[in-house]
Design an enzyme around this catalytic site. Structure first.
Site, PDB file in Angstrom:
ATOM      1  N   HIS A   1       0.825  -1.212   0.000  1.00 37.43           N
ATOM      2  CA  HIS A   1       0.000   0.000   0.000  1.00 37.43           C
ATOM      3  C   HIS A   1       0.859   1.262   0.000  1.00 37.43           C
ATOM      4  CE1 HIS A   1      -3.618  -2.341   1.904  1.00 37.43           C
ATOM      5  NE2 HIS A   1      -3.254  -2.807   0.724  1.00 37.43           N
TER       6      HIS A   1
ATOM      7  N   HIS B   1      -9.179  -2.245  -5.432  1.00 35.26           N
ATOM      8  CA  HIS B   1      -8.110  -2.495  -4.465  1.00 35.26           C
ATOM      9  C   HIS B   1      -7.094  -3.475  -5.030  1.00 35.26           C
ATOM     10  CE1 HIS B   1      -6.077  -2.571  -0.634  1.00 35.26           C
ATOM     11  NE2 HIS B   1      -5.917  -3.873  -0.844  1.00 35.26           N
TER      12      HIS B   1
ATOM     13  N   ASP C   1      -3.048  -2.895  -5.306  1.00 31.48           N
ATOM     14  CA  ASP C   1      -1.990  -3.842  -4.933  1.00 31.48           C
ATOM     15  C   ASP C   1      -1.046  -4.105  -6.107  1.00 31.48           C
ATOM     16  OD1 ASP C   1      -2.839  -4.198  -2.325  1.00 31.48           O
ATOM     17  OD2 ASP C   1      -3.938  -6.044  -2.733  1.00 31.48           O
TER      18      ASP C   1
ATOM     19  N   HIS D   1      -0.499 -11.706  -4.722  1.00 33.73           N
ATOM     20  CA  HIS D   1       0.769 -10.994  -4.574  1.00 33.73           C
ATOM     21  C   HIS D   1       1.926 -11.827  -5.125  1.00 33.73           C
ATOM     22  CE1 HIS D   1      -0.569  -7.455  -2.439  1.00 33.73           C
ATOM     23  NE2 HIS D   1      -1.277  -8.201  -1.616  1.00 33.73           N
TER      24      HIS D   1
END
Length: 279
Positions: free
Chosen positions: A74, A234, A238, A261
């Site tokens: 973030h 969101h 990321d 991720h």
């Protein structure tokens, strides 16, 4: 030559780590040209680049010489989204604070101290060929293009989220303004059904309805949403944070679907390798 910027003055924020539940103080300071963004934790200086990046469950880690900093995505997204290439980030604990679950508090702090241009130059690097990483039906791909464009898709087995797609094509000169209003406010999210499992795995010890939006079947437990497609936005937040480990953005249409991720980090590394081969 790529342009470079730093923040005009230091700023500090404090909060709770999402996974550790520990209090952490963060100080972000200006850094010289070509220093990049780097974390200082204890006696270790850990650069924010693909060489030390590792996707971990529900976050991104940077590991070097036996030390790691966690949940960096973030802040890195906020710095990159606001055009900050060089910054020193000092931490009192190994995990960055989750704050409200979005990048907005970081963006507001950056906007308050201002930006200082250090070098003028190109803002995007051309991509020589298509780059794709995938795992099962999840993928991230970059297709060479004349302009920068992102498309992200997610699919969750709940009526409240379901399948969502978001396409975003900011002009380079408007990137920071549009990032601040259209991407940064989107908060992290989870399903209520996943919480017990995640906590049993030692994760989200600091999670709460104050720093994440939580979906329970066909309803949100803590409405209202900031955007109708806040979860999908969101995920793009990321991705931008994870891609910032490259130090640049490719001139490409970047498409992602159900990516993690881990897959983001693998994708950034694949682009970095192609860039090295092109030199």
């Amino acid at each position: 030559m790529l342009y470079q910027q730093t923040i005009a003055a230091p700023f500090e924020l404090s909060g709770i780590g999402l996974h550790s539940g520990e209090q952490v103080d963060v100080k972000v300071s200006p850094a010289p040209v070509n220093s990049g963004r780097y974390f200082v934790y204890g006696d270790e200086k850990i650069p924010a680049n693909t060489q030390v990046a590792a996707g971990s469950p529900l976050s991104t880690e940077l590991r070097q010489n036996g030390k790691a900093v966690r949940t960096v995505e973030h802040l890195l997204s906020a710095l990159f989204g606001m055009g900050v290439h060089n910054a020193c980030i000092e931490l009192s604990s190994a995990e960055l604070p989750i704050l409200d679950g979005s990048a907005l508090p970081w963006v507001e702090a950056i906007a308050k101290v201002g930006i200082e241009t250090q070098l003028d130059g190109d803002r995007l690097l051309p991509l020589a060929e298509v780059v794709t990483v995938r795992k099962g039906d999840s993928f991230v791909t970059a297709i060479p293009a004349d302009t920068l464009r992102f498309t992200y898709g997610i699919d969750f087995p709940t009526k409240a989220i379901g399948e969502q797609w978001f396409s975003w094509s900011p002009a380079v000169m408007d990137f920071s303004t549009r990032f601040a209003s259209e991407i940064a406010p989107a908060r992290t999210f989870t399903l209520a059904a996943y919480i017990e499992q995640a906590r049993a795995a030692g994760l989200i010890k600091g999670g709460s309805l104050e720093n994440a939006i939580v979906c329970d079947g066909d309803r949100w437990m803590n409405p209202p949403l900031r955007f109708d497609n806040e979860p999908c936005r969101h995920k793009l937040l990321d991705l931008i944070g994870d891609l910032s480990l490259l130090g640049f953005l490719p001139k490409a249409h970047i498409l992602a679907y159900k990516a993690s991720h881990n897959l983001h980090a693998e994708f950034a590394l694949a682009i970095a390798k192609q860039q090295l081969l092109a030199i």
